[in-house]
Design a protein around this motif. Structure first.
Motif, PDB file in Angstrom:
ATOM      1  N   UNK A 115      -0.803 -10.695 -35.371  1.00 60.59           N
ATOM      2  CA  UNK A 115      -1.273 -11.367 -36.583  1.00 60.59           C
ATOM      3  C   UNK A 115      -2.056 -10.394 -37.465  1.00 60.59           C
ATOM      4  N   UNK A 116      -2.927  -9.614 -36.844  1.00 57.83           N
ATOM      5  CA  UNK A 116      -3.707  -8.647 -37.599  1.00 57.83           C
ATOM      6  C   UNK A 116      -2.815  -7.582 -38.228  1.00 57.83           C
ATOM      7  N   UNK A 117      -1.774  -7.158 -37.504  1.00 65.93           N
ATOM      8  CA  UNK A 117      -0.851  -6.168 -38.064  1.00 65.93           C
ATOM      9  C   UNK A 117      -0.184  -6.701 -39.319  1.00 65.93           C
ATOM     10  N   UNK A 118       0.247  -7.967 -39.277  1.00 72.36           N
ATOM     11  CA  UNK A 118       0.856  -8.562 -40.461  1.00 72.36           C
ATOM     12  C   UNK A 118      -0.116  -8.674 -41.617  1.00 72.36           C
ATOM     13  N   UNK A 138      -0.890  -0.689 -35.269  1.00 69.17           N
ATOM     14  CA  UNK A 138      -1.302  -1.836 -34.454  1.00 69.17           C
ATOM     15  C   UNK A 138      -0.254  -2.192 -33.404  1.00 69.17           C
ATOM     16  N   UNK A 139       1.002  -1.767 -33.623  1.00 68.82           N
ATOM     17  CA  UNK A 139       2.046  -2.010 -32.620  1.00 68.82           C
ATOM     18  C   UNK A 139       1.679  -1.331 -31.313  1.00 68.82           C
ATOM     19  N   UNK A 140       1.153  -0.116 -31.402  1.00 72.17           N
ATOM     20  CA  UNK A 140       0.724   0.589 -30.190  1.00 72.17           C
ATOM     21  C   UNK A 140      -0.525  -0.058 -29.596  1.00 72.17           C
ATOM     22  N   UNK A 141      -1.459  -0.445 -30.456  1.00 65.74           N
ATOM     23  CA  UNK A 141      -2.725  -0.977 -29.959  1.00 65.74           C
ATOM     24  C   UNK A 141      -2.564  -2.328 -29.273  1.00 65.74           C
TER      25      UNK A 141
END
Length: 246
Positions: free
Chosen positions: A111-114, A147-150
């Motif tokens: 959600x945060x990535x988006x 954020x995909x990695x995190x």
């Protein structure tokens, strides 16, 4: 020479540097009391001449667009140098299975990535209307992808942080800046002159003429450059640690 001796040798140099820094800061104008003439001049002419309500972005991508092109290629060259150093030796392809085990962290992270991606795209798109621009938006877009990695794992990151995709994107962003300048040259105007599309309507996405296209080119180059750095450093440091190799 011991560590303490080296420190004693450096202390006079550090003290002189600190004194010079303090002297420079003391001589600055008070906050909010701008004394240069150029800012006042640009505040009066940027809107009627360029139809851009964000004067800072008008300066960066129009009035001094040639300088900004140089800064973009400095970033391009810096990332290229890092890549050449880190890709100098052939790497193994270990399988890294460690990732985020919490479903809550994964959901919140997605959600945060988006949300971060949306903010980055907004900063780029409205860079000539409100505060923002390609440099700031490009960094935030890269942070959203990171954020995909995190919130997932390295395997998922490799799918979006692939250099076979990022390298051409960075080159297209840097080259697009030059192509826009050459288009003005071919049309009979000076290089990077903002005369091709007309100024447009102030306060809208159609304002700024060719400036928004330069803005998006910079955003592509910056976001891809930052993601390439992320990818290279992860390959260099995270993969060996996670896989248990030296």
């Amino acid at each position: 020479m011991s560590r303490r001796a080296r420190l004693l040798v450096l202390l006079p140099a550090l003290g002189a540097l600190g004194a010079m820094l303090a002297w420079a800061v003391v001589g600055l104008p008070d906050f909010g009391h701008y004394v240069g003439p150029y800012g006042y001049l640009l505040n009066h002419v940027a809107l009627p001449e360029r139809h851009m309500t964000n004067v800072v972005t008008a300066v960066v991508f129009d009035y001094r667009g040639f300088d900004t092109m140089g800064e973009e290629f400095i970033l391009f060259g810096a990332v290229t140098g890092v890549v050449l150093l880190l890709r100098a030796q052939e790497r193994d392809e270990p399988e890294v299975r460690e990732g985020v085990g919490s479903d809550t962290v994964r959901i919140v992270g997605i959600v945060m990535a988006g949300a971060v991606l949306l903010v980055g795209l907004w900063l780029v798109a409205f860079g000539f209307v409100t505060p923002g621009g390609g440099f700031q938006g490009g960094v935030i877009i890269a942070a959203a992808v990171f954020c995909v990695f995190l919130c997932a794992d390295f395997g998922a990151w490799r799918k979006v942080g692939n250099e076979t995709f990022l390298d051409p994107v960075e080159g297209a962003g840097a080259g697009g800046y030059v192509v826009i300048g050459l288009a003005a040259l071919v049309s009979g105007f000076p290089f990077l002159t903002n005369e091709l599309l007309g100024p447009g309507m102030p306060g809208t996405l159609k304002s700024g003429g060719t400036g928004p296209f330069i803005n998006w080119s910079v955003a592509l180059a910056v976001s891809a450059a930052v993601l390439i750095l992320f990818s290279e450093f992860l390959e260099e440091y995270v993969v060996p640690v996670a896989s248990g190799s030296e």
